[in-house]
Scaffold this active site. Structure first.
Site, PDB file in Angstrom:
ATOM      1  N   TYR A 113       0.839  -1.196   0.000  1.00  0.00           N
ATOM      2  CA  TYR A 113       0.000   0.000   0.000  1.00  0.00           C
ATOM      3  C   TYR A 113       0.875   1.246   0.000  1.00  0.00           C
ATOM      4  CZ  TYR A 113      -4.195  -2.651   1.341  1.00  0.00           C
ATOM      5  OH  TYR A 113      -5.261  -3.516   1.374  1.00  0.00           O
ATOM      6  N   TYR A 152      -0.409  -9.862   0.770  1.00  0.00           N
ATOM      7  CA  TYR A 152       0.684  -9.296   1.583  1.00  0.00           C
ATOM      8  C   TYR A 152       0.663  -9.878   2.992  1.00  0.00           C
ATOM      9  CZ  TYR A 152      -3.100  -6.167   3.129  1.00  0.00           C
ATOM     10  OH  TYR A 152      -4.277  -5.661   3.599  1.00  0.00           O
ATOM     11  N   ARG A 162      -2.734 -11.748   3.843  1.00  0.00           N
ATOM     12  CA  ARG A 162      -4.089 -11.353   3.435  1.00  0.00           C
ATOM     13  C   ARG A 162      -4.340 -11.831   2.006  1.00  0.00           C
ATOM     14  NH1 ARG A 162      -7.511  -7.821   4.844  1.00  0.00           N
ATOM     15  NH2 ARG A 162      -8.791  -9.601   4.379  1.00  0.00           N
ATOM     16  N   HIS A 165      -7.428  -8.414  -2.111  1.00  0.00           N
ATOM     17  CA  HIS A 165      -8.748  -7.811  -1.883  1.00  0.00           C
ATOM     18  C   HIS A 165      -8.715  -6.338  -2.252  1.00  0.00           C
ATOM     19  CE1 HIS A 165      -6.495  -7.066   1.828  1.00  0.00           C
ATOM     20  NE2 HIS A 165      -7.152  -5.934   1.883  1.00  0.00           N
ATOM     21  N   HIS A 167     -10.675  -2.771  -1.017  1.00  0.00           N
ATOM     22  CA  HIS A 167     -11.549  -2.154  -0.016  1.00  0.00           C
ATOM     23  C   HIS A 167     -12.628  -1.327  -0.712  1.00  0.00           C
ATOM     24  CE1 HIS A 167      -8.940  -2.963   3.528  1.00  0.00           C
ATOM     25  NE2 HIS A 167      -7.988  -2.964   2.619  1.00  0.00           N
TER      26      HIS A 167
END
Lengths: 248, 219
Positions: A113, A152, A162, A165, A167
């Site tokens: 991110y 990640y 995770r 995905h 958000h």
């Protein structure tokens, strides 16, 4: 006080709620961060009155032209598998939710991110910021072009990863319909060890997984995934206790 | 080069492919009773919400400088007493005349100058701040009036579904005593919902857990 509206005669909708058996709980022990953050006391029922059945109108004025294409930033193209994500925003009565602001954010193709807190050793992409915004059309449809986010590690437990995905943040028309959630990709092998995914009760987990969308895949250009989002709808069952007198 | 996709929302209707609920029931019209769509499950906003949810004007439920405007400031505190620095607090409320800028209000949408009614603020500095106006009183549906209140949603890493509370005001004691929601709570519970006067408005701290746990609502 000026302008105060006195009671009587107001007919307000009542929004349905999922049973606990199909609703994400606020806390989940395997997701460790919930331990000190998820409230422990039973919430107090709040009947739906004016503040709960209304909501802000947030639409096109919050969206810029490039917000629906996450693959082009800083005059360059993001690295990764190009995907079109599309679907409809509906309420649980099957009605489309038009003009609804949809905000999305995600990791880049390597699972990183663009955020100061995320510093695991995967590369940042100068041409990807991970932010998108769209508004649903008159039939409740949305779509945006992005790259498939990577998985990640996140330290919740040993070797925790995770699943990929995106958000999503949505407003319906009413305070009761507000939803923040995550969209997953089909058949991800990381589902089994992910407590955020598994916090969703088993009968509802499929609702968080997008569908590979062959019909929208673009030849020589992009794969496509479809994900319909269902917000709470208005309860259509008649009130049985309406007008049964003073309850004060 | 990025291939232009035109208006991404300009998709022609395709009547040969009606919406079909995932349950396999054919979507021939609006659904009711047992034939309802399952709602999409909530998930945590996670630690990186600042990427997707930051707005330059997020904190302003009312435009800066609006007459009668004030700040509501506070912290979000976890069960160990630590300040939560990665939460988002959202507010929604009536204008000073008791109207909402929402077509869902059966009395009609109100337009109060400079008033949006909605604000969102993150707690990166340890504190959230919302600039707003004092909401008017609203009918409670039981023949009385609700006290001035603000509906609040709190999102954070470690919270899988938003938690909802309400802000009431310490200087509205008379209205608070008549409020149907507050009347249903104990004195101790009620005190967790009352914003207290501060330097430039009010102070409202949220306790997610512990002895002082804020009253949260199921909506």
């Amino acid at each position: 006080m000026t302008g105060t509206t006195t009671g009587g005669g107001l007919h307000l909708p009542r929004y349905t709620q999922e049973d606990a058996a199909t609703r994400t709980p606020v806390g989940f022990p395997d997701y460790r961060s919930t331990g000190l953050r998820a409230p422990l006391r039973t919430p107090v029922d709040l009947p739906h009155r004016l503040t709960e059945v209304t909501g802000p109108v947030l639409g096109e004025d919050r969206v810029l032209a490039h917000d629906a294409d996450l693959t082009w930033r800083n005059e360059g193209e993001a690295i990764g598998q190009r995907i079109l994500v599309h679907g409809r925003v509906l309420d649980s009565g099957g009605r489309p939710v038009p003009g609804a602001l949809v905000e999305v954010w995600q990791a880049n193709a390597s699972g990183r991110y663009r955020h100061v807190v995320d510093n695991w050793p995967a590369p940042l992409d100068p041409h990807f910021d991970g932010l998108g915004r769209v508004v649903t059309d008159s039939l409740g449809r949305y779509e945006f072009l992005t790259i498939k986010p990577g998985a990640y590690p996140w330290g919740n437990h040993h070797n925790a990863w995770r699943p990929a995905h995106i958000h999503f943040s949505l407003f319906g028309r009413a305070f009761t319909q507000r939803l923040v959630t995550q969209m997953y990709f089909p058949e991800d092998p990381l589902f089994g060890q992910d407590p955020i995914f598994n916090a969703i009760p088993a009968p509802a987990r499929h609702r968080a997984i997008s569908r590979y969308s062959l019909e929208r895949t673009q030849d020589n250009w992009a794969l496509a995934y479809e994900w319909d989002i269902v917000l709470r709808g208005v309860d259509q069952t008649p009130f049985e206790t309406e007008d049964d007198g003073d309850v004060a | 080069m990025s291939k232009p996709i035109g208006n991404p929302l300009d998709v022609p209707p395709n009547p040969s492919e009606p919406f079909q609920p995932r349950s396999g029931q054919r979507g021939s019209g609006f659904l009711s009773g047992p034939h309802r769509l399952g709602t999409t499950p909530s998930a945590t906003v996670g630690p990186y919400l600042a990427i997707g949810l930051s707005w330059a004007d997020g904190e302003f439920a009312a435009e800066e400088g609006t007459s009668g405007g004030f700040w509501i400031r506070g912290t979000v505190v976890d069960g160990a007493g630590a300040v939560v620095p990665d939460a988002m607090v959202e507010t929604w409320q009536a204008d000073p005349d008791g109207g909402f800028p929402s077509p869902e209000d059966p009395r009609g949408a109100a337009t109060y100058p400079g008033f949006r009614g909605y604000a969102r603020a993150q707690t990166l500095s340890g504190e959230f701040s919302i600039f707003t106006l004092k909401p008017g009183r609203l009918p409670d549906g039981e023949g009385g009036l609700q006290a001035p209140h603000i509906d609040v949603s709190i999102f954070a890493r470690g919270i899988l579904d938003r938690v909802v509370t309400r802000i009431y005001f310490a200087d509205e004691a008379e209205a608070n005593a008549e409020d149907v929601v507050l009347r249903g709570l104990s004195d101790e519970q009620r005190s967790t919902l009352i914003a207290t006067p501060g330097d430039d408005g009010y102070r409202f701290d949220v306790y997610l857990q512990g002895e002082r746990e804020t009253v949260f609502f199921a909506v």
